[in-house]
Scaffold this motif. Structure first.
Motif, PDB file in Angstrom:
ATOM      1  N   UNK A   1      -8.426  -0.482  24.563  1.00  0.00           N
ATOM      2  CA  UNK A   1      -8.546  -1.607  25.489  1.00  0.00           C
ATOM      3  C   UNK A   1      -9.863  -1.489  26.254  1.00  0.00           C
ATOM      4  N   UNK A   2     -10.559  -2.589  26.341  1.00  0.00           N
ATOM      5  CA  UNK A   2     -11.771  -2.633  27.140  1.00  0.00           C
ATOM      6  C   UNK A   2     -11.555  -3.628  28.265  1.00  0.00           C
ATOM      7  N   UNK A   3     -11.540  -3.140  29.493  1.00  0.00           N
ATOM      8  CA  UNK A   3     -11.367  -4.021  30.645  1.00  0.00           C
ATOM      9  C   UNK A   3     -12.104  -3.428  31.835  1.00  0.00           C
ATOM     10  N   UNK A   4     -12.363  -4.290  32.817  1.00  0.00           N
ATOM     11  CA  UNK A   4     -12.979  -3.851  34.055  1.00  0.00           C
ATOM     12  C   UNK A   4     -11.887  -3.650  35.090  1.00  0.00           C
ATOM     13  N   UNK A   5     -11.976  -2.606  35.905  1.00  0.00           N
ATOM     14  CA  UNK A   5     -10.949  -2.403  36.935  1.00  0.00           C
ATOM     15  C   UNK A   5     -10.878  -3.595  37.869  1.00  0.00           C
ATOM     16  N   UNK A   6      -9.670  -4.111  38.047  1.00  0.00           N
ATOM     17  CA  UNK A   6      -9.469  -5.306  38.852  1.00  0.00           C
ATOM     18  C   UNK A   6      -9.075  -6.511  38.019  1.00  0.00           C
ATOM     19  N   UNK A   7      -9.261  -6.436  36.694  1.00  0.00           N
ATOM     20  CA  UNK A   7      -8.864  -7.544  35.829  1.00  0.00           C
ATOM     21  C   UNK A   7      -7.348  -7.559  35.623  1.00  0.00           C
ATOM     22  N   UNK A   8      -6.852  -8.641  35.043  1.00  0.00           N
ATOM     23  CA  UNK A   8      -5.419  -8.781  34.849  1.00  0.00           C
ATOM     24  C   UNK A   8      -5.104  -9.259  33.439  1.00  0.00           C
ATOM     25  N   UNK A   9      -3.807  -9.205  33.089  1.00  0.00           N
ATOM     26  CA  UNK A   9      -3.320  -9.741  31.825  1.00  0.00           C
ATOM     27  C   UNK A   9      -2.189 -10.717  32.117  1.00  0.00           C
ATOM     28  N   UNK A  10      -2.043 -11.707  31.242  1.00  0.00           N
ATOM     29  CA  UNK A  10      -0.999 -12.717  31.404  1.00  0.00           C
ATOM     30  C   UNK A  10       0.125 -12.437  30.416  1.00  0.00           C
ATOM     31  N   UNK A  11       1.350 -12.373  30.934  1.00  0.00           N
ATOM     32  CA  UNK A  11       2.532 -12.017  30.151  1.00  0.00           C
ATOM     33  C   UNK A  11       3.418 -13.244  29.948  1.00  0.00           C
TER      34      UNK A  11
ATOM     35  N   UNK B   1      -0.902  -5.967  46.769  1.00  0.00           N
ATOM     36  CA  UNK B   1      -2.332  -6.189  46.627  1.00  0.00           C
ATOM     37  C   UNK B   1      -3.103  -4.912  46.387  1.00  0.00           C
ATOM     38  N   UNK B   2      -2.407  -3.793  46.418  1.00  0.00           N
ATOM     39  CA  UNK B   2      -3.041  -2.501  46.162  1.00  0.00           C
ATOM     40  C   UNK B   2      -3.409  -2.320  44.695  1.00  0.00           C
ATOM     41  N   UNK B   3      -2.805  -3.110  43.786  1.00  0.00           N
ATOM     42  CA  UNK B   3      -2.960  -2.825  42.352  1.00  0.00           C
ATOM     43  C   UNK B   3      -4.387  -2.898  41.837  1.00  0.00           C
ATOM     44  N   UNK B   4      -5.190  -3.940  42.137  1.00  0.00           N
ATOM     45  CA  UNK B   4      -6.567  -3.920  41.632  1.00  0.00           C
ATOM     46  C   UNK B   4      -7.384  -2.792  42.241  1.00  0.00           C
ATOM     47  N   UNK B   5      -7.126  -2.479  43.528  1.00  0.00           N
ATOM     48  CA  UNK B   5      -7.840  -1.392  44.190  1.00  0.00           C
ATOM     49  C   UNK B   5      -7.512  -0.057  43.519  1.00  0.00           C
ATOM     50  N   UNK B   6      -6.246   0.080  43.093  1.00  0.00           N
ATOM     51  CA  UNK B   6      -5.838   1.336  42.469  1.00  0.00           C
ATOM     52  C   UNK B   6      -6.549   1.531  41.144  1.00  0.00           C
ATOM     53  N   UNK B   7      -6.707   0.459  40.375  1.00  0.00           N
ATOM     54  CA  UNK B   7      -7.447   0.565  39.118  1.00  0.00           C
ATOM     55  C   UNK B   7      -8.892   0.969  39.380  1.00  0.00           C
ATOM     56  N   UNK B   8      -9.497   0.391  40.417  1.00  0.00           N
ATOM     57  CA  UNK B   8     -10.883   0.726  40.749  1.00  0.00           C
ATOM     58  C   UNK B   8     -11.018   2.184  41.188  1.00  0.00           C
TER      59      UNK B   8
END
Length: 376
Positions: A63-73, A150-157
């Protein structure tokens, strides 16, 4: 390939490291235009109402993604609904995707995920996508401010920065209802202990007499912010959380003359359980000066769409409330079938090319260029 010499001068096969490194490089990349199924591999309970779900592809994919991105389920609720969840895992660990979901009272998506998703289950997805990201390994002073999920994108970063090189100069402030509601608390404290440039601060709205909480108490205030991050005015700030929380942070920063070009937030619609991204990522659509008729084939409604209006705006103005979230063509929640007519769609990655070829549109970022029919 380099061969290993044997005592008698013969050539041996590749070393274990060479063989497995070569094999790893042969793993295909995840292609969002082709790959669309993830398999749940693990479920972790984070707090009493939050779980993390670890996914990988059916066959090994990178998987190639930038921290802070999302996926749609796509979730099998009420027929089928779509929900976008921010990736919470490190972008430096490319063989898996993790999302972290908080139960929303009455929310069909989050409740289905927490009650039904388990190892072995498959789910259809699209992405990754989104523009809300930053490189926490760069030589710049950063301040993350988050609340609740709202912590989730910050956690990826943060995870990505620590996996790669360690943050250069990062302050991280998180607000939660109680100490027990702090998502990722133990991991964040461990990362801060291992990375001196990462400074943590938590504040909780309420605390229990039975809980030996030694942190900040109450809502985030300017005085509290000044203690948590004394040089916050010199930092690039990224904020994520419920709308009222982000509005409070914006108002507080504007009140002290903070340079707002250094402030960025992710627009979450927590009621719809979806995540959006930066607000200025969509190009302005081509504007017609005509009014067109939109016919919704399922409900039988017919509405007028004025110049420059999107299908979603026209529907809402007429009192119709189609399911939508980001309103910027990013999350894919409002994906619909165009039955007839000509439209102009300026999306931000929330729809695949093959879906466009099949006549699907995102009504939040699509304007009619003729009278149209939409399957809604």
């Amino acid at each position: 390939m380099k061969q290993n010499a044997t005592p008698d001068g013969l050539k041996a096969g590749p070393s274990y490291e060479e063989e497995h490194f070569t094999e790893a490089t042969r793993i295909p990349m995840w292609d969002p235009e082709v790959d669309d199924v993830l398999v749940c591999r693990q479920v972790r309970q984070e707090t009493h109402d939050v779980k993390t779900f670890l996914f990988s592809a059916r066959e090994p994919r990178v998987f190639r993604f930038y921290p802070g991105q999302h996926m749609t389920f796509e979730l099998p609720v009420e027929g089928m609904i779509t929900r976008s969840y921010t990736i919470s895992s490190s972008a430096a660990r490319p063989y898996r995707i993790e999302i972290t979901v908080k139960r929303v009272p009455g929310g069909p998506g989050s409740n289905w995920m927490l009650d039904n998703m388990m190892p072995g289950k498959e789910v259809s997805v699209s992405g990754p996508t989104g523009e809300y990201t930053t490189d926490a390994t760069q030589d710049e002073k950063l301040l993350f401010i988050s609340a609740g999920s709202g912590i989730t994108p910050m956690m990826s970063m943060v995870r990505t920065a620590c996996d790669l090189a360690g943050p250069t100069d990062l302050h991280f402030i998180h607000a939660a209802r109680t100490p027990a509601d702090i998502i990722f608390r133990n991991e964040l404290e461990l990362l801060a202990a291992q990375n001196p440039a990462l400074k943590l601060a938590f504040t909780c709205s309420t605390t229990s007499a039975h809980n030996s909480w030694m942190g900040y108490e109450g809502r985030l205030t300017l005085q509290m912010l000044s203690l948590m991050s004394p040089d916050f005015k010199q930092r690039k700030i990224l904020c994520c959380g419920p709308a009222r929380f982000m509005e409070g942070v914006r108002t507080m920063l504007q009140g002290v003359g903070f340079p707002m070009e250094m402030y960025h937030e992710e627009s979450f619609d927590f009621g719809a359980e979806t995540a959006g991204s930066f607000e200025d990522t969509i190009a302005a659509p081509e504007i017609s000066n005509q009014t067109y008729r939109i016919s919704f084939t399922k409900t039988g409604h017919v509405v007028e769409c004025g110049p420059g209006m999107t299908i979603l705006s026209a529907a809402r103005e007429a009192g119709i409330l189609p399911l939508a979230s980001c309103q910027r063509g990013i999350c894919g929640t409002c994906k619909s079938q165009l039955v007839s007519g000509v439209t102009d769609m300026q999306h931000g990655g929330g729809i695949r090319k093959r879906e466009i070829d099949q006549g699907k549109i995102l009504i939040c970022c699509t304007t009619p260029m003729s009278d149209i029919e939409v399957e809604l």
